[in-house]
Scaffold this motif. Structure first.
Motif, PDB file in Angstrom:
ATOM      1  N   GLN A   1       0.810  -1.208   0.000  1.00  0.00           N
ATOM      2  CA  GLN A   1       0.000   0.000   0.000  1.00  0.00           C
ATOM      3  C   GLN A   1       0.846   1.261   0.000  1.00  0.00           C
ATOM      4  O   GLN A   1       0.346   2.349  -0.215  1.00  0.00           O
ATOM      5  CB  GLN A   1      -0.901   0.027   1.249  1.00  0.00           C
ATOM      6  CG  GLN A   1      -1.922  -1.115   1.270  1.00  0.00           C
ATOM      7  CD  GLN A   1      -1.404  -2.287   2.072  1.00  0.00           C
ATOM      8  OE1 GLN A   1      -0.203  -2.555   2.105  1.00  0.00           O
ATOM      9  NE2 GLN A   1      -2.302  -2.985   2.724  1.00  0.00           N
ATOM     10  N   GLN A   2       2.137   1.127   0.292  1.00  0.00           N
ATOM     11  CA  GLN A   2       2.954   2.313   0.374  1.00  0.00           C
ATOM     12  C   GLN A   2       3.305   2.827  -1.020  1.00  0.00           C
ATOM     13  O   GLN A   2       3.487   2.063  -1.967  1.00  0.00           O
ATOM     14  CB  GLN A   2       4.254   2.022   1.137  1.00  0.00           C
ATOM     15  CG  GLN A   2       4.009   1.626   2.581  1.00  0.00           C
ATOM     16  CD  GLN A   2       5.302   1.571   3.339  1.00  0.00           C
ATOM     17  OE1 GLN A   2       6.132   2.448   3.236  1.00  0.00           O
ATOM     18  NE2 GLN A   2       5.487   0.531   4.108  1.00  0.00           N
TER      19      GLN A   2
ATOM     20  N   PHE B   1       3.147   2.205   6.410  1.00  0.00           N
ATOM     21  CA  PHE B   1       1.698   2.069   6.306  1.00  0.00           C
ATOM     22  C   PHE B   1       1.186   1.311   7.517  1.00  0.00           C
ATOM     23  O   PHE B   1       1.638   0.218   7.819  1.00  0.00           O
ATOM     24  CB  PHE B   1       1.323   1.324   5.027  1.00  0.00           C
ATOM     25  CG  PHE B   1      -0.161   1.231   4.794  1.00  0.00           C
ATOM     26  CD1 PHE B   1      -0.829   2.229   4.096  1.00  0.00           C
ATOM     27  CD2 PHE B   1      -0.891   0.155   5.265  1.00  0.00           C
ATOM     28  CE1 PHE B   1      -2.190   2.158   3.879  1.00  0.00           C
ATOM     29  CE2 PHE B   1      -2.256   0.065   5.051  1.00  0.00           C
ATOM     30  CZ  PHE B   1      -2.919   1.068   4.355  1.00  0.00           C
TER      31      PHE B   1
ATOM     32  N   HIS C   1      -4.716   1.362  11.252  1.00  0.00           N
ATOM     33  CA  HIS C   1      -5.450   2.572  10.903  1.00  0.00           C
ATOM     34  C   HIS C   1      -5.799   2.631   9.417  1.00  0.00           C
ATOM     35  O   HIS C   1      -6.626   3.455   9.004  1.00  0.00           O
ATOM     36  CB  HIS C   1      -4.622   3.803  11.277  1.00  0.00           C
ATOM     37  CG  HIS C   1      -4.387   3.934  12.752  1.00  0.00           C
ATOM     38  ND1 HIS C   1      -5.380   4.250  13.647  1.00  0.00           N
ATOM     39  CD2 HIS C   1      -3.255   3.770  13.505  1.00  0.00           C
ATOM     40  CE1 HIS C   1      -4.886   4.291  14.878  1.00  0.00           C
ATOM     41  NE2 HIS C   1      -3.605   4.001  14.815  1.00  0.00           N
ATOM     42  N   GLY C   2      -5.154   1.785   8.617  1.00  0.00           N
ATOM     43  CA  GLY C   2      -5.443   1.760   7.189  1.00  0.00           C
ATOM     44  C   GLY C   2      -4.966   2.989   6.444  1.00  0.00           C
ATOM     45  O   GLY C   2      -5.605   3.417   5.473  1.00  0.00           O
ATOM     46  N   ARG C   3      -3.850   3.563   6.869  1.00  0.00           N
ATOM     47  CA  ARG C   3      -3.326   4.761   6.221  1.00  0.00           C
ATOM     48  C   ARG C   3      -1.832   4.877   6.487  1.00  0.00           C
ATOM     49  O   ARG C   3      -1.284   4.184   7.350  1.00  0.00           O
ATOM     50  CB  ARG C   3      -4.030   6.016   6.742  1.00  0.00           C
ATOM     51  CG  ARG C   3      -3.887   6.235   8.246  1.00  0.00           C
ATOM     52  CD  ARG C   3      -4.558   7.514   8.705  1.00  0.00           C
ATOM     53  NE  ARG C   3      -4.531   7.665  10.151  1.00  0.00           N
ATOM     54  CZ  ARG C   3      -3.509   8.135  10.845  1.00  0.00           C
ATOM     55  NH1 ARG C   3      -2.399   8.502  10.210  1.00  0.00           N
ATOM     56  NH2 ARG C   3      -3.566   8.254  12.162  1.00  0.00           N
ATOM     57  N   LEU C   4      -1.200   5.776   5.730  1.00  0.00           N
ATOM     58  CA  LEU C   4       0.207   6.047   5.965  1.00  0.00           C
ATOM     59  C   LEU C   4       0.402   6.805   7.277  1.00  0.00           C
ATOM     60  O   LEU C   4      -0.449   7.606   7.683  1.00  0.00           O
ATOM     61  CB  LEU C   4       0.781   6.885   4.824  1.00  0.00           C
ATOM     62  CG  LEU C   4       1.136   6.164   3.523  1.00  0.00           C
ATOM     63  CD1 LEU C   4       1.568   7.179   2.480  1.00  0.00           C
ATOM     64  CD2 LEU C   4       2.233   5.149   3.751  1.00  0.00           C
TER      65      LEU C   4
END
Length: 528
Positions: free
Chosen positions: A124-125, A302, A306-309
């Motif tokens: 995801q990053q 990532f 929290h599902g985010r960077l």
């Protein structure tokens, strides 16, 4: 099946498909996602009652033979091939139902060496430019590989034979602990806890009536700290071992008495217990921009929780360079952050909405309103005459809880964060990432059982008043399997944590210099 998004775990040689259970799981879906493709027998055994484990049989779709070879779960970056419905041995096509009843053999049993343990960046990053890679992230990757190599020299080998022996001895220790009655709660000890809390509240009210507001606030903060210990016990079902009763006790303490959400705490804390100290996965380690407890946070990692960077931005760069000095001041404001996190959790309905815990959200919302009624209106507004005294009362009462936040961070911040892959067994991973704090028995009330975090991580449902007795058994286990048992004094543990934070600050300075050098070289090249 995992490729198709199904949640498959192994428990006691049984293949369980838990997709139907996830919406009802009181501990949240993330804990299950971190077990997908793995043998979760030990995690399930120490977190759940025997009755709950029996109920899981309804989700069984097959069995495995021999020791299961763990995969990396998809949430952690693992990739899987499409499901194959043909039997290579027989050369015939099977239906999904037929294949589910076939016993699955264990996976590859080859030994695992350090060369196979590479730092995995989650997909995801965003991709970094080549200049950034050479200037900064290459440095971070080198640090990570060095950390893994050093960790492998200190702990038992990850070959399956060694890990299987540790697993067998760990399960034998679990049986011994149960046989010695260490899961039985000492309710008389809780009578003393109740008496201590009643005394603190009485003294708080006495000084409040006398107009000694800051002194009163000190005793309110001490009361809250003691109550958190009991809420922690109840959240792990370590008091009565009954899901309804322990959760009710915990929510009463957390919400109307403390103004917090036990549901939010359980959602994060359960994940913390499964992926302890993993920077990408453990929410209890993710404190950017104010703290970076490991060099990997310097690379915009990532967060799967929290599902985010988690960006290492300008604010983070400022705080991290001073974090060894800011550590204690930041923790003084920790309780205010808990209010925010609790209300976000409750407002967004992040907890379970089905099953036995569907009503917890509404109970906690009502409880939090009661808290602000008696604390915010009844004490702060009605009982304290001036604005300055009110501000002082709030700040002192909240800052007094700082040692509690130190307790929560002390046992992990300075311990290993290396990702040794799915081959490492649960017991070794918990002992590698957690330290205990040594203290005399008469001081146990101050630590509230949190000084035995290594023991607690191995067996979360053991009542805290039995952890000191359990510690001797765990120390013997560690000697038998050659796993280092981290035990520090309170002062020594604090020095280790502060030193670890200072080391990350040093690494951040080196990273900044690397990036600056690359930028200067790029300018020279473009200038020519």
């Amino acid at each position: 099946m995992i490729f198709n998004g199904q949640s498959i775990i192994i428990v006691d040689q049984k293949v369980l498909r838990l997709d139907a259970w996830i919406p009802y799981h009181p501990g949240g879906h993330k804990t299950i996602e971190h077990m997908v493709g793995k043998d979760a027998t030990d995690e399930i055994s120490v977190f759940h009652s025997e009755e709950t484990r029996r109920q899981m049989d309804r989700y069984q779709i097959g069995r495995v033979e021999g020791r299961w070879h763990n995969f990396v779960p998809p949430i952690q970056g693992g990739s899987f091939r499409p499901y194959q419905e043909t039997s290579e041995a027989q050369g015939v096509t099977m239906s999904r139902e037929e294949s589910a009843n076939v016993s699955l053999g264990p996976g590859d049993t080859s030994d695992v060496g350090a060369s196979e343990l590479n730092y995995r960046r989650l997909p995801q990053q965003p991709q970094e430019s080549q200049g950034e890679k050479q200037g900064g992230l290459a440095f971070l990757d080198t640090q990570t590989k060095d950390e893994v190599t050093l960790t492998l020299t200190r702990y038992p080998s990850l070959d399956l034979s060694t890990q299987n022996k540790i697993i067998e001895k760990y399960r034998h220790l679990h049986d011994q602990i149960q046989a010695e009655g260490l899961y039985h709660c000492n309710y008389s000890a809780y009578a003393w806890e109740f008496g201590r809390c009643f005394l603190l509240v009485s003294i708080m009210l006495l000084f409040l009536h006398a107009g000694w507001y800051c002194t009163s606030a000190v005793f309110l903060g001490l009361f809250w700290s003691q109550m958190v210990f009991a809420a922690h016990d109840a959240g792990h079902m370590g008091i009565t071992h009954d899901f309804f009763i322990d959760n009710l006790i915990g929510m009463i303490i957390a919400a109307p008495i403390g103004g917090l959400s036990l549901g939010w705490w359980k959602r994060t804390h359960n994940v913390h217990h499964i992926v302890t100290n993993a920077p990408e996965h453990d929410p209890d380690n993710q404190h950017l921009p104010v703290l970076a407890v490991n060099h990997r946070f310097l690379g915009n990692i990532f967060s799967t929780y929290h599902g985010r960077l988690l960006p290492y931005d300008k604010a983070a760069q400022f705080f991290v360079q001073y974090q060894s000095y800011l550590y204690y001041p930041i923790l003084m404001f920790g309780r205010f952050n808990l209010y925010v996190q609790s209300w976000v959790f409750l407002a967004q309905g992040q907890g379970p909405r089905k099953g036995s815990a569907w009503w917890h959200r509404w109970f906690e919302i009502a409880g939090n309103l009661v808290f602000w009624l008696w604390f915010g209106y009844g004490i702060v507004y009605q009982s304290i005459p001036t604005a300055w005294s009110r501000v002082a009362f709030v700040m002192v009462s909240h800052m007094v809880t700082m040692p509690l936040h130190v307790q929560f961070t002390l046992s992990h911040f300075a311990m290993s964060t290396a990702d040794l892959g799915p081959h490492e067994c649960f017991a070794q991973r918990m002992l590698r990432t957690t330290m205990d704090v040594d203290c005399p028995e008469w001081l146990d009330f101050f630590h509230g059982g949190l000084q035995f975090q290594a023991i607690h991580h191995l067996y979360p449902r053991i009542p805290r008043h039995n952890l000191r007795r359990t510690q001797k058994l765990v120390q013997q286990f560690c000697r038998e399997v050659n796993i280092p048992y981290a035990l520090y004094g309170f002062v020594g543990g604090n020095k280790k944590v502060v030193g670890s934070l200072a080391e990350v600050s040093r690494q951040a300075a080196i990273l900044a210099k690397c990036q600056q050098t690359v930028a200067q070289r790029a300018d020279l090249i473009h200038g020519h």
